[in-house]
Design an enzyme around this catalytic site. Structure first.
Site, PDB file in Angstrom:
ATOM      1  N   ASP A   1       0.805  -1.229   0.000  1.00 18.93           N
ATOM      2  CA  ASP A   1       0.000   0.000   0.000  1.00 18.93           C
ATOM      3  C   ASP A   1       0.838   1.279   0.000  1.00 18.93           C
ATOM      4  OD1 ASP A   1      -2.187  -1.638   0.022  1.00 18.93           O
ATOM      5  OD2 ASP A   1      -2.851  -1.141   2.045  1.00 18.93           O
TER       6      ASP A   1
ATOM      7  N   GLU B   1       0.494  31.316 -14.651  1.00 23.68           N
ATOM      8  CA  GLU B   1      -0.035  31.876 -13.396  1.00 23.68           C
ATOM      9  C   GLU B   1       0.748  31.415 -12.163  1.00 23.68           C
ATOM     10  OE1 GLU B   1      -2.278  29.835 -15.377  1.00 23.68           O
ATOM     11  OE2 GLU B   1      -2.360  31.636 -16.621  1.00 23.68           O
TER      12      GLU B   1
HETATM   13  N1  DGL Z   1      -2.356  -3.397   4.137  1.00 28.24           N
HETATM   14  C1  DGL Z   1      -1.446  -3.816   3.253  1.00 28.24           C
HETATM   15  C2  DGL Z   1      -0.009  -3.400   3.424  1.00 28.24           C
HETATM   16  O1  DGL Z   1       0.727  -3.920   4.238  1.00 28.24           O
HETATM   17  C3  DGL Z   1      -1.488  -5.197   2.824  1.00 28.24           C
HETATM   18  C4  DGL Z   1      -1.408  -5.074   1.362  1.00 28.24           C
HETATM   19  C5  DGL Z   1      -0.148  -5.614   0.766  1.00 28.24           C
HETATM   20  O2  DGL Z   1       0.925  -5.713   1.344  1.00 28.24           O
HETATM   21  O3  DGL Z   1      -0.304  -5.966  -0.388  1.00 28.24           O
HETATM   22  O4  DGL Z   1       0.381  -2.548   2.657  1.00 28.24           O
END
Ligand code: DGL
Length: 326
Positions: free
Chosen positions: A94, A284
């Site tokens: 993530d 701008e």
């Molecule tokens: N919540 C997520 C993370 O650790 C699990 C997703 C993943 O690793 O693919 O980023």
């Protein structure tokens, strides 16, 4: 010749996740420790000597400055350790792009640093973690991986930190790069680079501090009223990134508020909420005192602005040249 020596820094994520069943959708990230993970990797008989260190075991939505500082310290030590040829960081997908870019900005380019994750937990049918890891080992063992900054390896592709982003919530092909889609193709046995290293022997561009300046992201949408700007401001706010519509655009009343902030010395960076969101300077911007994020996504524009402000760079022209660089 002896096998390359790699340091593996584990932070959790799906690559270390468990569902308790091969087919269940729900799972917990960060369940397997680095010793168990490397035990599984041993069955692949990869040509590398690996030492593991558990830095954290979290879902990467909880990644932030404290763990970044630990990772940074370990990587800096590895850069001068004669017994280390490269570093691999296992990470949740993530926020992998933010960790990759932050380290890209704050590490020298003398040895390979590779971030790797997975989209399926370790006990799932079709677990992609071991293949991605084998690919990451292939990359980290290649001396030609140095001089390219921090790399992210997923689904048989090597991405550069500045370009890569997670683009899909499902499926193993979850990452894409912009403007360069990827900088290499990799399998456990073959690695093909698209071109030569472009940052050979570069020193770290910024120092990393454990506390980072407060830089919120303002997400623009239709029907937005100017009071949203004040809602984001805190006494210590040191800059703001606009996640604008189209090429970094915003409603006129919102722009008027941001022009006032820029005039008060708070740098305002215009980025885009689009997938391929190149934001160039517009005439701008000079009068408004704004900075264009170029191809950086809003979260990466935030990281770069934090590094700049933390190192005392706050004038829009100098900030713009940092955003224009590679
Ligand atoms: N919540 C997520 C993370 O650790 C699990 C997703 C993943 O690793 O693919 O980023």
């Amino acid at each position: 010749m002896s096998a390359p020596k790699l340091l593996i820094l584990a932070t959790g994520g799906t690559i270390a996740g468990m569902a308790g069943s091969a087919t269940r959708h729900e799972y917990l990230p960060g369940q397997i420790g680095i010793a168990e993970f490397l035990g599984q990797a041993e069955t692949l008989a990869l040509n590398a000597q690996m030492t593991g260190k558990q830095i954290a075991n979290i879902g990467s939505e909880d990644m932030g400055p404290v763990i970044w500082a630990k990772l940074h310290r370990e990587c800096m030590a590895a850069m001068t350790d004669p017994d280390c040829d490269g570093v691999i960081i296992t990470h949740g997908t993530d926020t992998a792009e933010e960790t990759a870019f932050l380290l890209d900005l704050t590490l020298p380019t003398s040895k390979p640093v590779v971030i790797v994750g997975a989209m399926r937990p370790a006990d799932a049918v079709g677990y992609d973690g071991l293949r991605n890891f084998a690919n990451a080992v292939r990359v980290a063992c290649d001396p030609a991986a140095a001089g390219r900054g921090v790399l992210l390896v997923m689904s048989d592709r090597v991405h550069a930190a500045r370009d890569v982003r997670k683009a899909r919530t499902r499926g193993t092909e979850a990452f894409q790069g912009f403007p360069r889609d990827s900088v290499g193709l990799v399998t456990p046995s073959a690695l093909e680079w698209f071109g030569a290293p472009w940052r050979s022997d570069e020193a770290a561009r910024y120092a990393l501090t454990e506390t980072l300046p407060d830089v919120p992201i303002l997400f623009i949408h239709a029907g937005m009223t100017p009071d949203y700007v004040a809602r984001l401001l805190a006494p210590k706010t040191a800059g703001m990134v606009v996640c604008g519509v189209g090429e970094g655009n915003m409603p006129n009343p919102v722009r008027a508020e941001l022009v006032k902030l820029a005039a008060s010395g708070i740098p305002i960076v215009r980025a885009s909420r689009l997938d391929e969101g190149l934001v160039d300077r517009e005439p701008e911007d000079d009068a408004n005192g704004f900075i264009a994020a170029r191809a950086l996504t809003p979260p990466k524009a935030r990281v770069l602005l934090q590094m700049l402000v933390a190192s005392g760079v706050t004038d829009p022209a100098s900030i713009q040249s940092a955003f224009d660089g590679r």
